[in-house]
Design a protein around this motif. Sequence first.
Motif, PDB file in Angstrom:
ATOM      1  N   HIS B 135       0.845  -1.196   0.000  1.00 38.08           N
ATOM      2  CA  HIS B 135       0.000   0.000   0.000  1.00 38.08           C
ATOM      3  C   HIS B 135       0.884   1.251   0.000  1.00 38.08           C
ATOM      4  O   HIS B 135       0.634   2.206  -0.744  1.00 38.08           O
ATOM      5  N   LEU B 136       1.945   1.206   0.809  1.00 35.92           N
ATOM      6  CA  LEU B 136       2.871   2.346   0.898  1.00 35.92           C
ATOM      7  C   LEU B 136       3.644   2.511  -0.419  1.00 35.92           C
ATOM      8  O   LEU B 136       3.810   3.628  -0.920  1.00 35.92           O
ATOM      9  N   ILE B 137       4.065   1.394  -1.012  1.00 40.82           N
ATOM     10  CA  ILE B 137       4.829   1.464  -2.272  1.00 40.82           C
ATOM     11  C   ILE B 137       3.948   2.029  -3.399  1.00 40.82           C
ATOM     12  O   ILE B 137       4.362   2.924  -4.145  1.00 40.82           O
ATOM     13  N   PHE B 138       2.709   1.527  -3.501  1.00 38.26           N
ATOM     14  CA  PHE B 138       1.796   2.048  -4.537  1.00 38.26           C
ATOM     15  C   PHE B 138       1.525   3.534  -4.318  1.00 38.26           C
ATOM     16  O   PHE B 138       1.389   4.297  -5.270  1.00 38.26           O
ATOM     17  N   CYS B 139       1.445   3.925  -3.048  1.00 36.76           N
ATOM     18  CA  CYS B 139       1.206   5.338  -2.717  1.00 36.76           C
ATOM     19  C   CYS B 139       2.374   6.194  -3.216  1.00 36.76           C
ATOM     20  O   CYS B 139       2.177   7.225  -3.864  1.00 36.76           O
ATOM     21  N   MET B 140       3.597   5.736  -2.930  1.00 37.22           N
ATOM     22  CA  MET B 140       4.773   6.499  -3.364  1.00 37.22           C
ATOM     23  C   MET B 140       4.842   6.552  -4.890  1.00 37.22           C
ATOM     24  O   MET B 140       5.191   7.581  -5.474  1.00 37.22           O
ATOM     25  N   LEU B 141       4.470   5.430  -5.530  1.00 37.61           N
ATOM     26  CA  LEU B 141       4.470   5.385  -7.004  1.00 37.61           C
ATOM     27  C   LEU B 141       3.471   6.402  -7.558  1.00 37.61           C
ATOM     28  O   LEU B 141       3.776   7.163  -8.489  1.00 37.61           O
ATOM     29  N   LEU B 142       2.283   6.427  -6.970  1.00 38.51           N
ATOM     30  CA  LEU B 142       1.256   7.352  -7.450  1.00 38.51           C
ATOM     31  C   LEU B 142       1.684   8.808  -7.235  1.00 38.51           C
ATOM     32  O   LEU B 142       1.552   9.644  -8.136  1.00 38.51           O
ATOM     33  N   LEU B 143       2.216   9.072  -6.049  1.00 38.17           N
ATOM     34  CA  LEU B 143       2.631  10.454  -5.762  1.00 38.17           C
ATOM     35  C   LEU B 143       3.802  10.861  -6.667  1.00 38.17           C
ATOM     36  O   LEU B 143       3.852  11.987  -7.162  1.00 38.17           O
ATOM     37  N   GLY B 144       4.716   9.923  -6.908  1.00 37.39           N
ATOM     38  CA  GLY B 144       5.858  10.208  -7.782  1.00 37.39           C
ATOM     39  C   GLY B 144       5.384  10.499  -9.200  1.00 37.39           C
ATOM     40  O   GLY B 144       5.782  11.498  -9.819  1.00 37.39           O
ATOM     41  N   ALA B 145       4.510   9.637  -9.710  1.00 35.03           N
ATOM     42  CA  ALA B 145       3.996   9.816 -11.074  1.00 35.03           C
ATOM     43  C   ALA B 145       3.178  11.103 -11.168  1.00 35.03           C
ATOM     44  O   ALA B 145       3.235  11.813 -12.176  1.00 35.03           O
TER      45      ALA B 145
END
Lengths: 319, 158
Positions: B135-145
């Motif tokens: 959940h944290l990794i997907f969150c960082m991916l979304l925020l990064g993108a």
Amino acid sequence: MRSPISRRHFLKTSFFAAGTAIAGTSIAKAATSADADKEPLVTLIDISRCIGCEECVYACQDANAHKFPEPEKPFPKMYPDRVPVEDWSDRRDVTDRLTPYNWLYIQYASATTKEGENITLTIPRRCMHCQNPPCVKLCPWGAAKQEKNGLSRIDAQICLGGSKCKDVCPWDIPQRQTGTGLYLDLLPAFAGNGVMYKCDRCYQKIKKGEQPACIAACPENVQTIGKRSDIIKMAKDLAKEKDGYIYGLDENGGTNTIYVSPVPFDQLVFETGKGKPHMHPVKDTMADGSNLAIALAIAPIAGAAAAVGKYYRQMKEEA
Amino acid sequence: MVYDFKSRRIMYGLTLFFIALSGFAQMPIFKRYYIADIPGLGWLAQFFVTHAIHYALAALLIGFCAYVALDYYFARKNSGTKKFQITEDTRISASAWVKIAALCGLIITGCFMVVKNLSGIYFSHGVVIGLDLLHLIFCMLLLGATAYTWVRTRSWIC
Ligand code: SF4
Ligand code: SF4
Ligand code: SF4
């Protein structure tokens, strides 16, 4: 504080063995039977039987000594300055409250009986093992866990000591020791602050079909452990028989620890505060989340319906 | 018909901002770093409040995603008709695919976490830790993108 001459060793020989032998069979049955998967284990604490001897307290310390923290000193400096250092490593013998080295303590409560008699009750206090434990469910790292048999515990290998479990626990049960655990290997100055400790219901003993240490050591058989349905029935029968009162059945949505007292819980007078939990009524802290889960289930249907509605409206307009 | 992308963007942006904020508030950091001391931000240190807000915004985001996805599908399907701005040639941009993947990951792991938090549900310890981390990794991916598309002014469709 622990008295230098403890009755523990004397009592151990006489009661410990007998208690374990009698009660051990029932826990073995409850813990290993197929029902253990279906029904959590619950303890009944009959307050009227407790004599405050603290055998349970010392038994808990003995049985769990290998899990206690051995912090590295000096502690790394933490930022910002407001982050509290919590160090119990030099006060391991404190038994008049919950600490990382004392997961069970005896609370002294004064009360007046229906007959007008002033009495003192001694109440063993520790983690309630909530049915839906916020300490476990809301831990951001998954360091706290709940087992199928209903016990909850904190994994000292993973816990970072942020103390969220204590903040969300209605009784502020978990206690922190600074200078130990995983945070030391990450960013000790900026994140984490040690490890949280609390009663883990002697999970290692339960696994082997043995009684938790505090239950086995009690000379008065204050605690009984068994299947939830059995213990609830037992607690209700006891309350009826003794004209007593129940705590823990509905608190925080229901816990796996049920107290039966001869005096209403709101009439017990005792010291509360840090490491000394209250006995107030507690509403289900996880209820809002559970109710909002319904909104989450409906959300995609509502969104899709809105899109379909818009599509048909446009089609109609175009036609 | 002209697509109302502006209101959509504002709604998505606000939801994303507050869902991320309430998500990060699940970690005990806002009190430690004085952010919850800022007047008006005290709620960030109240775990049950941020938990409920995160759930409510997740419901909003899931509903919104379902709406936008289906609406896009219908719009492409009917691209021949005069009312639709989106045509058969409209494509979802590469950066948008990254965001869509991250959103799907967040929604799927999030749903499992909501189920886990119900009374009487036991997930194995490994699964719980896996869900938390994913959940944290997907969150960082979304925020990064999202940060990338913001800076480079990349649109969802091209
Ligand atoms: S009493 Fe507190 S520490 Fe124990 S299970 Fe409930 S929330 Fe967790
Ligand atoms: S169940 Fe075990 S860990 Fe919990 S209070 Fe009793 S002895 Fe201590
Ligand atoms: S619960 Fe039993 S062992 Fe513990 S203080 Fe009371 S009587 Fe003593």
